[in-house]
Design a protein around this motif. Sequence first.
Motif, PDB file in Angstrom:
ATOM      1  N   TRP A 139      32.138  20.068  61.981  1.00 30.89           N
ATOM      2  CA  TRP A 139      32.038  21.002  60.856  1.00 30.89           C
ATOM      3  C   TRP A 139      32.851  22.259  61.131  1.00 30.89           C
ATOM      4  O   TRP A 139      33.631  22.711  60.283  1.00 30.89           O
TER       5      TRP A 139
ATOM      6  N   HIS B 159      36.291  23.878  59.272  1.00 31.89           N
ATOM      7  CA  HIS B 159      36.361  25.285  58.846  1.00 31.89           C
ATOM      8  C   HIS B 159      37.587  25.973  59.450  1.00 31.89           C
ATOM      9  O   HIS B 159      38.362  26.625  58.735  1.00 31.89           O
TER      10      HIS B 159
ATOM     11  N   GLY C 110      32.657  21.896  54.350  1.00 36.53           N
ATOM     12  CA  GLY C 110      32.670  21.230  55.649  1.00 36.53           C
ATOM     13  C   GLY C 110      31.369  20.527  55.967  1.00 36.53           C
ATOM     14  O   GLY C 110      31.377  19.428  56.546  1.00 36.53           O
TER      15      GLY C 110
ATOM     16  N   GLY D 181      35.220  26.777  53.480  1.00 41.10           N
ATOM     17  CA  GLY D 181      35.284  25.865  54.620  1.00 41.10           C
ATOM     18  C   GLY D 181      33.910  25.486  55.128  1.00 41.10           C
ATOM     19  O   GLY D 181      33.679  24.347  55.546  1.00 41.10           O
ATOM     20  N   ILE D 182      32.975  26.438  55.087  1.00 40.65           N
ATOM     21  CA  ILE D 182      31.600  26.158  55.509  1.00 40.65           C
ATOM     22  C   ILE D 182      30.875  25.336  54.443  1.00 40.65           C
ATOM     23  O   ILE D 182      30.183  24.351  54.742  1.00 40.65           O
TER      24      ILE D 182
ATOM     25  N   GLY E 102      37.221  30.960  54.200  1.00 39.41           N
ATOM     26  CA  GLY E 102      36.230  30.786  55.266  1.00 39.41           C
ATOM     27  C   GLY E 102      34.897  30.320  54.720  1.00 39.41           C
ATOM     28  O   GLY E 102      34.247  29.427  55.272  1.00 39.41           O
TER      29      GLY E 102
END
Length: 369
Positions: free
Chosen positions: A344, A348, A117, A113-114, A110
């Motif tokens: 974005w 994620h 992203g 992913g941020i 997670g």
Amino acid sequence: ILAKMHEALITNDAIVLGLLFAILAFVFKTSSSENPLFKKFYTYFPSLLLCYFLPSLLNTFGIVSGEKSMLYPVSAYYLLPASLVLFTLSINIKKIIQLGPKAIIMFLTGTIGIILGGPLTVLLFSFIAPDVVGGQGPDAVWRGLSTIAGSWIGGGANQTAMKEVWKVGDNVFSAMITVDVIVANIWMGFLLFSASRSEKFDSWLKADTSAIEDVKNSIEKFREGIMKIPTLADTVTVLAVGFGVTAFSHFSADLIVPAIKTLSNTIGINLDQFSLTSRFFWIVVMATSIGLGLSFTKVRELEGVGASRLASLLLYVLVASIGMKMNVLAIFDNPGLFLVGLTWMAFHAGLMIIVAKCCLLYTSPSPRD
């Protein structure tokens, strides 16, 4: 008349602070009300957005001056580090580790992913709509997006930290607040929808949630064991820890920054580009690190007398003081930022689903495995 409009009606920060507390009281009182009208209103307009928006009206209509008020600098440099300390001291790292490698992998996924992203989304839009992700100096969109990353990874406190570290302009930050709140609530809606059908999703992903339930029950028992009505001594102790660590963080930053600057000159590398010569950066790092360190001690039991509640109060005073400097309508200058935020978040979410499916295909007989 135009000259008078540039002069704030109220310049006394004591009065301004009273207005901000009145706004916060109104928002939290109405958002927790059982009145159907308020319940319907807050379904579409999150309370956090109003904590930014209502103070911004004071600035927009010349009632106060966000630029001249000293409330934001005080909130950012004193209240924010204290809130970080009080938020982190109740984190239970041991229980997180007990969730097992799969849960930790998903947690890291997670975060990754941020982190990935954002740049990938900016790269994508630089080809298809370069004006949306342009800007220079404090108004550069990438700087503003760093505050969204801070928010999505670590909440409002980290968002403000990113604003200060990367010196984000108020107009860009205003737009990013709106994108953050709206996109995050769209994602929250999806999560709530998924939660209502958790058994189907767990079956599809072949997920074993027993370890999560064990940890959740353990944390609830711990909270029940330490919860009590706080006395004056308890409250003062909580604030002493928060502001004591804040004081030490400022002291440490005053020593570290000159040393980093000397090192930068010696080795001939501009360390400023990595924010290593920023006092605020080191204040946040020290406050967070010490807070996490205290979570391994008996100090973490201060959560039982409202450490995180006081941390939230300090944070919302900061939010209101930020709002006083903002123009939340700035998003209409670049509405394409909503597409950036949605893209974005889609990256994620997609990465989370892919990794979850791949990771949880390999089930083990033990939820601790």
